[in-house]
Design a protein around this motif. Structure first.
Motif, short mmCIF file in Angstrom:
data_model
loop_
_atom_site.label_atom_id
_atom_site.label_comp_id
_atom_site.label_asym_id
_atom_site.label_seq_id
_atom_site.Cartn_x
_atom_site.Cartn_y
_atom_site.Cartn_z
N GLY A 150 -33.00 -21.90 3.12
CA GLY A 150 -34.35 -21.48 3.46
C GLY A 150 -35.25 -22.64 3.89
N GLY A 151 -34.71 -23.84 3.85
CA GLY A 151 -35.51 -24.98 4.29
C GLY A 151 -36.26 -25.68 3.19
N ASP A 152 -36.14 -25.16 1.95
CA ASP A 152 -36.79 -25.86 0.85
C ASP A 152 -35.93 -27.02 0.40
OD1 ASP A 152 -37.46 -22.61 -0.43
OD2 ASP A 152 -38.81 -23.90 0.75
N SER A 153 -36.47 -27.82 -0.46
CA SER A 153 -35.70 -28.93 -1.01
C SER A 153 -34.60 -28.38 -1.90
CB SER A 153 -36.61 -29.85 -1.81
OG SER A 153 -35.82 -30.65 -2.66
N ALA A 154 -33.42 -28.96 -1.80
CA ALA A 154 -32.31 -28.53 -2.65
C ALA A 154 -32.33 -29.24 -3.99
CB ALA A 154 -30.98 -28.80 -1.94
N ASN A 155 -33.39 -30.01 -4.21
CA ASN A 155 -33.55 -30.71 -5.49
C ASN A 155 -32.30 -31.45 -5.91
OD1 ASN A 155 -36.09 -29.72 -5.61
ND2 ASN A 155 -35.85 -28.58 -7.50
N ASP A 156 -31.60 -32.06 -4.93
CA ASP A 156 -30.33 -32.70 -5.29
C ASP A 156 -30.39 -34.21 -5.13
OD1 ASP A 156 -28.48 -32.13 -2.18
OD2 ASP A 156 -30.59 -32.57 -2.57
N ASP A 157 -31.56 -34.77 -5.32
CA ASP A 157 -31.65 -36.23 -5.20
C ASP A 157 -30.82 -36.89 -6.30
OD1 ASP A 157 -34.36 -36.95 -7.26
OD2 ASP A 157 -33.73 -34.92 -6.74
N GLN A 174 -29.31 -30.86 -9.25
CA GLN A 174 -28.85 -29.89 -8.27
C GLN A 174 -29.39 -28.52 -8.66
OE1 GLN A 174 -24.63 -30.34 -8.45
NE2 GLN A 174 -24.46 -29.59 -10.54
N LEU A 175 -29.43 -27.66 -7.68
CA LEU A 175 -29.87 -26.30 -7.95
C LEU A 175 -28.68 -25.51 -8.50
CD1 LEU A 175 -32.02 -25.52 -4.81
CD2 LEU A 175 -32.80 -25.79 -7.16
#
Lengths: 684, 183
Positions: free
Chosen positions: A237-244, A277-278
């Motif tokens: 969806g273009g949001d951040s995958a919060n996978d830093d 990670q999500l």
């Protein structure tokens, strides 16, 4: 008067310089020729003709060991040298593995990778043995590799050897489809200081520092430190995958000689990594499935010692011991593990036409698991012991022409008992330019703690779906799960067609039995709270055949231009129980790409600038709704002056984002973004 | 005269560039370890001077003690000459044969044999070259070692001077002087 004169004189001088310059270039081209042949190989030089300055400045060709190994190996082997890794623009070991034919590399998210050889890829792929300087790095909880904790200073990697197929490794019941052997340089070859800094949009920062020196006893050592921070990717969806992801590691290595034929090595690392990670998290109460950010905290350390002694008549004895501690803390699981591994190998002196090699190993692995709402078990502490051995004989059937290698690995472990893995390889050298080999092997993948002991809460369904109560779908411990079996038939051909064109070909047919199958068992009422429990168990009810080939062409077009083309074909046929009682096994057929292509060019534009281009094609993974993709990476390297190198790398240039692995509902699978970074490496 | 002027500039550039080229080439020179060591043995014969008393025979003899690690890399030296004398190779087996040697090479596995032979060598103008760590400490004159990817040479000038062996400047610049006395 003088001014116009000087202007005219200046122009004349310029023309004169231009003429000398062209003469210079012409003469340079002429004089560079004999020196090129020096650079290419030892055989064209008479060492008695060299000056003492040249002899002192010459480097010892250790590549003869690799070349010999590559050429003579009756196996599908591919080697990534330190130079290959540097010029590919890879900032991590998984990225470098993209270059290897027959290896499937799918980046799941910033820190997660799905890597396998000849199929069966998933983020926990279990048919691959990965070694780092002789230390097995797979986690015995699930027989897979956590790639986010496998790292080192890439500048100090000597080479990565990838062997496809089972028979070539001497150890390990995990080497079913292949072995990846990461070998770092001897500390004698990493002397002095090195500082490297990488910064970019996705690779936010990577800093590496290393110092190498000598010791009083004539030995050498190095110490290094590395810090990395990687940006997050995007969701569909273009949001951040919060996978830093950020990680820090440090290590050392020391090598010394006790006498002229006795070598010692001691090395160790410590690391700490934090990533997130999500994940879709199940719960037995509303909302039953929720997207959450899971943080993963991993740390650990290892210490390894190795002793090697050359004996009479080319006999050799090697003893190695290591301790490996890993601790991983994430929402799903908390796993602390310590491994102690002792091994000895003895290479017999040559006895006529036979060359025997034998080894013995003891491995102790103890864990401490902590229950979470998602993973529970009977016993949080388990200590496993594995004793293994192998014997191998290389028989010369016709000197320099026909060789037969027969051998077998033996193992006793605490999950499947006693296992035997025999293999036989035949090789034929019709002449100096060609080599043909064929092999038959039997390999097993032994069960792991996850399959035998763990209860995993897989998913939840709201009331009304399967029963008036909410449904809990869980994987039950399956102590009856046995080893997976493989019988592999391989054939290969190597041809040095011209001195600058090499073709390496390997084909295989793999027959799998007793493959892991997830079967559904009748549901029952459970709780509290009231719920309908549907258990899943692991059984060995699936068969499969996979076949394919890998073809590599390497063309040294000129002394400054090299091309490599690799193509891999993979076809999989699975046969398992019907979908009424098991998770559909045919689904696995569409989880590996059928075709992979890699085209690479390495161009030394001049003596300080190099340009490398890598084009990858990976076929689609229909089951994961990952479409096929082309990927273009480029690297421009510039040796500014002695000891300083600058490079600019663009990865994934053709596509702003694309997914490489994982199915859409699995939130973890992120869209991998285009990445551009610059690097400065300073050696002093 | 004008032509000379025109040629001088390209030649100047050329010679500067050539030295640059050979430097670059030597950085790229990759040889098998035994080739480098065999080449160095030949250069020891060229750039070290023996006293007159040792030059009585018609040829220069290089003796090998222990297993020959050079394979085919040392044998071709016999078709070469140094200081107008032919070179011959000889595998040393007995103490009495020591007399014929100008250069004695002791291979890595022959440490014990060196201990046996060294009393028979002392006082004689024989250049001893050992291929193992600690050879100089055991009375040797030249020791090969490995520094990363290069071959290094340690020498004990005092031991060499004692038997009137003189190292020429060109070679002296490239070797490492071993620290006198044991560590």
């Amino acid at each position: 008067m003088s001014k116009p004169q000087s202007r005219f004189y200046g122009q004349k001088k310029k023309r004169g310089l231009m003429r000398s310059f062209t003469a210079l270039i012409a003469l340079t081209a002429f004089f560079l020729q004999p020196f090129h042949s020096l650079a290419m190989g030892a055989n064209s030089v008479d060492h008695f003709d060299l000056s003492p300055e040249q002899l002192f400045g010459a480097t010892v060709m250790s590549a003869s060991k690799i070349d010999e190994k590559l050429w003579d190996a009756p196996a599908a082997i591919y080697v990534l040298t330190n130079e290959d890794i540097k010029r590919s623009g890879a900032t991590s070991i998984p990225q470098a593995l993209r270059l290897v034919p027959g290896v499937q590399v799918g980046r799941v998210n910033a820190s997660g990778w799905a890597i396998s050889v000849r199929g069966f890829n998933n983020a926990l792929s279990n048919k691959l043995l990965v070694l780092m300087d002789g230390r097995e790095v797979y986690d015995s909880l699930f027989s897979g590799v956590y790639w986010d904790i496998q790292d080192t200073a890439l500048e100090d990697i000597d080479r990565i050897e990838v062997i496809r197929g089972p028979g070539a490794s001497l150890w390990g019941a995990n080497a079913v489809n292949g072995v990846i052997n990461i070998i770092t340089k001897n500390s004698a070859d990493t002397q002095g200081s090195l500082a490297s800094l990488t910064a970019g949009n996705e690779e936010r920062v990577i800093g590496t520092g290393r110092y190498g020196g000598t010791m009083k006893n004539g030995g050498t050592y190095r110490v290094y430190g590395k810090y990395l921070n990687r940006d997050d990717n995007l969701t569909l969806g273009g949001d951040s995958a919060n996978d830093d992801w950020q990680a820090f590691r440090s290590g050392f290595r020391t090598d010394w000689k006790e006498s002229s034929n006795e070598n010692f090595t001691v090395q160790g690392d410590v690391y700490r990594t934090e990533s997130s990670q999500l994940r879709n998290v199940p719960s037995i109460t509303a909302p039953y499935s929720q997207l959450q950010t899971e943080s993963v905290d991993a740390q650990g350390g290892n210490l390894l010692g190795r002793w090697n002694k050359q004996l009479e008549d080319k006999a050799r004895l090697t003893v190695q011991a290591y301790l490996d501690y890993t601790a991983r803390d994430q929402m799903l699981l908390e796993d602390d593990r310590i491994v102690l591994d002792l091994e000895g190998q003895y290479e017999f002196p040559e006895q006529g036409d036979h060359k025997f090699l034998t080894g013995l190993r003891y491995r102790y692995s103890a864990d401490d698991l902590t229950e979470t709402p998602f993973i529970t078990f009977q016993d949080g502490n388990r200590a496993d012991q594995t004793i293994s051995g192998f014997i191998q004989d290389k028989i010369t059937l016709a000197p320099d022409e026909w060789f037969l290698t027969v051998g077998s690995k033996f193992e006793h472990n605490d999950y499947s008992g006693f296992e035997i893995q025999p293999n036989a390889r035949l090789q034929w050298h019709p002449n100096d330019q060609q080599m043909v080999w064929a092999s038959v092997s039997h390999a097993v993948r032994t069960p792991n703690r996850l399959e035998h002991d763990l209860n995993i809460f897989v998913a939840a369904f709201p009331p009304g779906v399967l029963s008036p109560d909410p449904t809990r779908l869980e994987l039950d411990p399956s102590p009856g799960f046995d080893s997976e079996q493989l019988t592999a038939f391989e054939i290969g051909y190597r041809h040095q067609i011209t001195p600058s064109l090499l073709w390496d070909f390997a084909a295989f047919y793999n027959d799998y039995n007793d493959l892991s199958t997830i079967e559904i068992r009748p549901g029952f009422a459970g709780g509290p709270p009231p719920q309908f429990v549907v258990p899943l168990v692991y059984t060995n009810s699936t068969k499969a055949e996979t076949y394919g080939f890998e073809s590599v062409f390497n063309w040294r077009a000129t002394d400054s231009l090299n091309f490599t083309a690799t193509y891999s074909l993979l076809d999989l046929q699975f046969h398992g129980p019907p979908s009424t009682i098991a998770v559909n096994s045919e689904v696995a057929e569409q989880q590996s790409p059928n075709h992979q292509l890699n085209l690479r060019s390495q161009w030394n534009i001049n003596e300080s600038v190099m340009l490398d281009t890598m084009l990858y094609y990976t076929d689609s993974l229909p089951n994961y709704q990952v479409s096929n993709y082309w990927r273009l990476d480029m690297r421009l390297g510039w040796q500014i002056e002695d000891g300083i190198e600058f490079s600019l790398v663009g990865q994934n240039l053709l596509d702003p984002t694309h997914r490489e692995f994982g199915s859409v509902p699995e939130a973890m699978a992120a869209e991998i973004e285009r990445s551009i970074y610059g690097n400065v490496t300073w050696r002093f | 005269m004008a032509i000379l002027g025109k040629i001088r500039l390209p030649i100047l550039f050329l010679s500067l560039y050539l030295s640059g080229i050979s430097l670059a080439a030597s950085q790229e020179l990759q040889l098998v370890e035994q080739e480098i060591k065999a080449g160095l043995l030949y250069n020891f014969l060229k750039y070290i001077d023996w006293p007159e008393s040792a030059n009585t025979s018609a040829q220069v003899t290089v003796c090998l003690l222990g297993d020959d690690p050079f394979k085919e890399y040392l044998r071709p030296m016999q078709s070469r000459s140094v200081k107008q004398k032919n070179i011959s190779l000889y595998n040393l087996k007995s103490h009495t044969a020591v007399e014929r040697c100008h250069l004695l090479y002791i291979s890595a596995d022959a440490k014990d044999q060196w201990m046996e032979f060294s009393p028979f060598i002392s006082g004689k103008s024989i250049l001893t070259v050992g291929d193992f760590n600690g050879f100089i400490d055991l009375g040797g004159m030249i020791e090969f070692n490995r520094i990363g990817k290069h071959i290094g040479v340690n020498i004990n000038p005092a031991a060499m001077r004692a038997v009137h062996l003189n190292v020429q400047e060109r070679l002296l610049k490239l070797v490492t002087i071993a620290q006198s006395g044991k560590e």
